[in-house]
Design a protein around this motif. Structure first.
Motif: not given
Length: 297
Positions: A1-6, A69-72, A76-79, A92-94
């Motif tokens: 699977m690729q990120l664009n698919q997710l 959703r978790l992967v994305l 985002q968190r890694a970035e 940034n903390v949620r």
């Protein structure tokens, strides 16, 4: 699977249709359809139910959607972490926080976070188990401080117990229920309860049920602490309340603890987070601060 698919899968869930997903992604409908069909072919599974009024998800599609959703969110968190460590963006903390801890420590928690991370961002939500767990699973929260039964938590979550919180029945002082009263008689009164699974109210109902006691009147179902606080002004409503919160706020506002002969087992208050999701330094710092404060009141 690729990120664009997710990303296409998650955007489809958010928009409800291929047309809406294509518009949101800036792609043609055929490109989005092709991306999703390629993913289904690679996985050897049907993920979507295509209908004239939109697109629904199969059971396999729903499962993959949660992971996507978790992967994305993790990407985002890694970035964000890399940008923070290189000085491009700030912390940034949620988080979600139970009203019990909020009543005692929220202002201090926010002030300490602001002192340590002056330009940081703190995004907070109310900490109820039913609404918090899906947000943790899908990466929308970094952690939560909640009242929970740790035995009911998913296996991929870590729960750090901080303390036990006793729940007590309360009512407006005008109800004149301060004297001794049996649970059988109290069950005849009208209750306002949070009907969510795994809530303290549901735990009470289960505890009473094992004693053969059922509420005699249809309760008022309420999932909002703010609305419950308004209902508490009525003289005919009984509610379940964390004992520390009663001492801190409700007693001074005309509420009284009801004198029942015994109480249900206490709830556990603690910090919960996804075990294998990386936690940034600001997230871990705030977790540690919340644990310290939760153990003090």
């Amino acid at each position: 699977m690729q990120l664009n698919q997710l990303r296409a899968l998650v955007t489809l869930a958010e928009c409800g249709s291929i047309r809406g997903a294509a518009r949101a992604l800036g792609l043609s409908q055929s490109a989005v359809t092709r991306t999703l069909r390629e993913m289904e072919r690679e996985l050897g599974a049907t993920l979507l139910i295509r209908q004239t009024h939109g697109t629904d998800f199969t059971t396999a599609g729903q499962s993959l959607l949660s992971h996507a959703r978790l992967v994305l969110a993790t990407m985002q968190r890694a970035e964000e972490d890399v940008r923070r460590l290189t000085g491009q963006v700030q912390a940034n903390v949620r988080m979600a926080i139970t009203p019990v801890l909020a009543a005692f420590s929220l202002r201090r928690l926010v002030a300490d976070f602001g002192a340590r991370y002056p330009t940081g961002s703190l995004d907070m939500d109310i900490g109820f188990m039913l609404t918090t767990l899906p947000k943790l699973t899908e990466g929308h929260l970094d952690f939560a401080v909640i009242l929970a039964d740790s035995a009911t938590l998913p296996s991929d979550m870590t729960f750090v117990k901080v303390r036990e919180i006793q729940m007590i029945p309360v009512a407006n002082a005008s109800a004149e229920l301060s004297g001794p009263i049996s649970w059988e008689d109290l069950a005849k009164r009208r209750w306002a309860i949070n009907p969510s699974p795994a809530s303290a109210d549901q735990a009470l109902l289960d505890w009473l049920g094992r004693r053969g006691i059922q509420l005699q009147q249809v309760p008022v179902y309420c999932r909002s602490p703010y609305l419950l606080s308004i209902l508490s002004e009525a003289d005919d409503i009984v509610e379940l309340c964390p004992e520390p919160l009663y001492r801190k706020q409700l007693h001074a506002h005309g509420m009284q603890a009801i004198g029942v002969p015994d109480l249900p087992p206490p709830m556990q208050m603690g910090v919960v987070y996804l075990t294998h999701k990386p936690r940034s330094e600001p997230v871990q710092w705030l977790i540690d601060a919340a644990i310290r404060m939760a153990g003090r009141f």
